[in-house]
Structures are given as structure tokens and as C-alpha cells.
Write a protein that holds these residues in place. Sequence first.
Motif: not given
Ligand code: A2P
Length: 316
Positions: A20-22, A208-214, A266-272, A260-264
Amino acid sequence: MKMLTFANQDQMPILGLGTWKSAPNEVYGAVREALRIGYRHLDCAAIYGNEQEVGRAIREAIAEGSVTREALWVTSKLWNNGHGREQVIPALQRTLADLGLDYLDLYLIHWPIAQQPDKVSARSAADFIALADCPLTATWQGMEAAQAAGLVRHIGVSNFNARHLTQLLEGGQVKPAMNQIELHPYLQQPALVAFCQEHGIHLTAYSPLGSADRPAGLKAADEPILLEDPIIVQLARQHQATPAQVLISWSIHRGIAVIPKSVNPGRLRENFAAAELHLSAEDLRQLATLDRGRRYVDGKFWEVPDGPYTLAELWG
Ligand code: A2P
């Protein structure tokens, strides 16, 4: 990676990639990178408007030989304008065509909200259909038919409360296998989680991360930032981890899938890597104290003047 086991012994990786939001032009790269990192669970939906691109990434990874279809768990969701018994399979077929797949692992009714078939987005009362006129049990029959036809392995729901679920438990042939809802330490939903667990319904935590990018229209001015919560930041420091990893690990410790959503990269790796983070009973106790019933996806967009849906009814 921990797995959630379904009634027929199928297994879903507890940690998946949210899409979502990607944005288009970003999600292809994100899915390719996620599959390289080791993600095997992808969470999609027709309304995200990016399934064609997600599908291209999946197909190219399979064609390259880096992953097989059988090793993947792909979830998608029926949009609100596809409610009704006869509409489910056609909507699902469009999703399958977009993803370029011949089956889904899991298909969910996205919301307990019905819209007119020609209204992808609903803005006024006339765009909606009341559940009295388009019952959830009728849509569920369409979901059951899709499963019987072999188009999906498992069927479930999203954003359902206990009352909605009870309608399907009492009126359906197949029990919903999943309820995907917003869950994080600020919105722990203990009663609904307990209800699902008592009935053998798996849970998936969205946002799960608060979806700050919505989108700005879905945000409140004063909203608390989950990733900056002092207790979460402090636990992250203690574990030499990041706040996002603490949040993801919290869900895994509760036996709840998390996307968790990410398109980055580094953050994809961190989340995994959060799947490897161990939280102690004391950590979990501290996280349990953070509940404040705070929805980031509050559903206000379903409540329109003279419309058939209210937030009180939606969230029960
Ligand atoms: P990005 O896609 O640039 O990494 P949620 O999963 O709750 O919807 O949250 C997604 C938001 O959290 C996106 O803005 C995403 O940005 C950001 N995000 C994803 N992984 C991380 C992370 N490990 N640390 C900080 N922000 C993250």
C-alpha cells in the motif's frame, strides 16, 4: 522465518512486504529487492493501483529462477465495488490478470463496506450500498466460490469487527482464515485479537510502523509518531536494533503476521532482519502499556452525510 499454519497445513511467512502506498515506478524495484533479500510473502490489493507492476516483478524473479511460485505467498484484496456474490470472481480475475498469476494464496474482502459497482471511490451517500442491501454473507459466497474454483487457496477478510466476523461464522460454509487489521502498540485491539484467536482466525497487522507516508487527507495534525515513541526508541537502543525492528518483532512475538511497507533497499533489509530480534517478557510488558486506541487509518472516509456507514458501526 516463523510461519502461520492454516487448516490444510499451508504455511504463510509471518513477515511480509506491504505494498500500500508503494508508488508505480517504485514498487517493481521494491518487490525485486525484497525477493532478493528473502521476503516470500507479498501483501497486495487491487485498490493500491500497482498490481501490474508487482506482478511484473514476481514474474521476472520466477523467470530468472531466483524464486518459485510455490515458495511465494501472495495475498490480494477485493475492493468495495466488487461486493456481491456474482462480482467476486470477475474482480479476482482482474487482479490475477494484473498480477499475472493463476492463483492467489489468500484473498480478502478489503472492507465491510459496499460501493456501487461503477464507483471505485465513493464520495457521497449514493455511491455506497448498505450492507442490508448487499450482505457480507452474499459477498462471502462469492469468495467461497472463488476458492472452490481453485482461484485462491484461502479466503479471509480485512477491517472486520467481531460482529462482521460472526455473520460469516454463522452464515458461511467456509470459516474466514484471516482478518487483516490495523495493529501496533498504539492500537492493540485486545478484544478483537482474542475473538479471532478463539475462533482460529489468523491475524495480519497492517500499518505496523504507523504508516507515516499515507496521504495528507488521511492524517490528523496532532498524531503521535509511533517510530519516535520514547519506550520504543529505548528498547531499540537496548537491543542495538531500530524502532521499526522493535515494532515488527512485537507483532511476530504475538503470533500475528506483519506487513511493513518499504520501497527503500536499506529499510527492506532492516525490516526483514527484525524476524531475528528477540524481545524479552519485560520488553513485551512495556510495549503492552503503550496501547491508546489510536487508529492511523480511522475510516472517516466511509462516513458521509446520510450515508449507510458510521464509524461507530464499523469499528464496533
Ligand atoms: P519507505 O517506503 O521510504 O521505507 P507502514 O508499513 O506502517 O505503512 O509504514 C510505511 C512507512 O514507514 C513508509 O513511509 C516507509 O517509508 C516507512 N518505513 C519503512 N520501513 C522503515 C524503517 N525501517 N524505518 C523507518 N521508516 C520505515
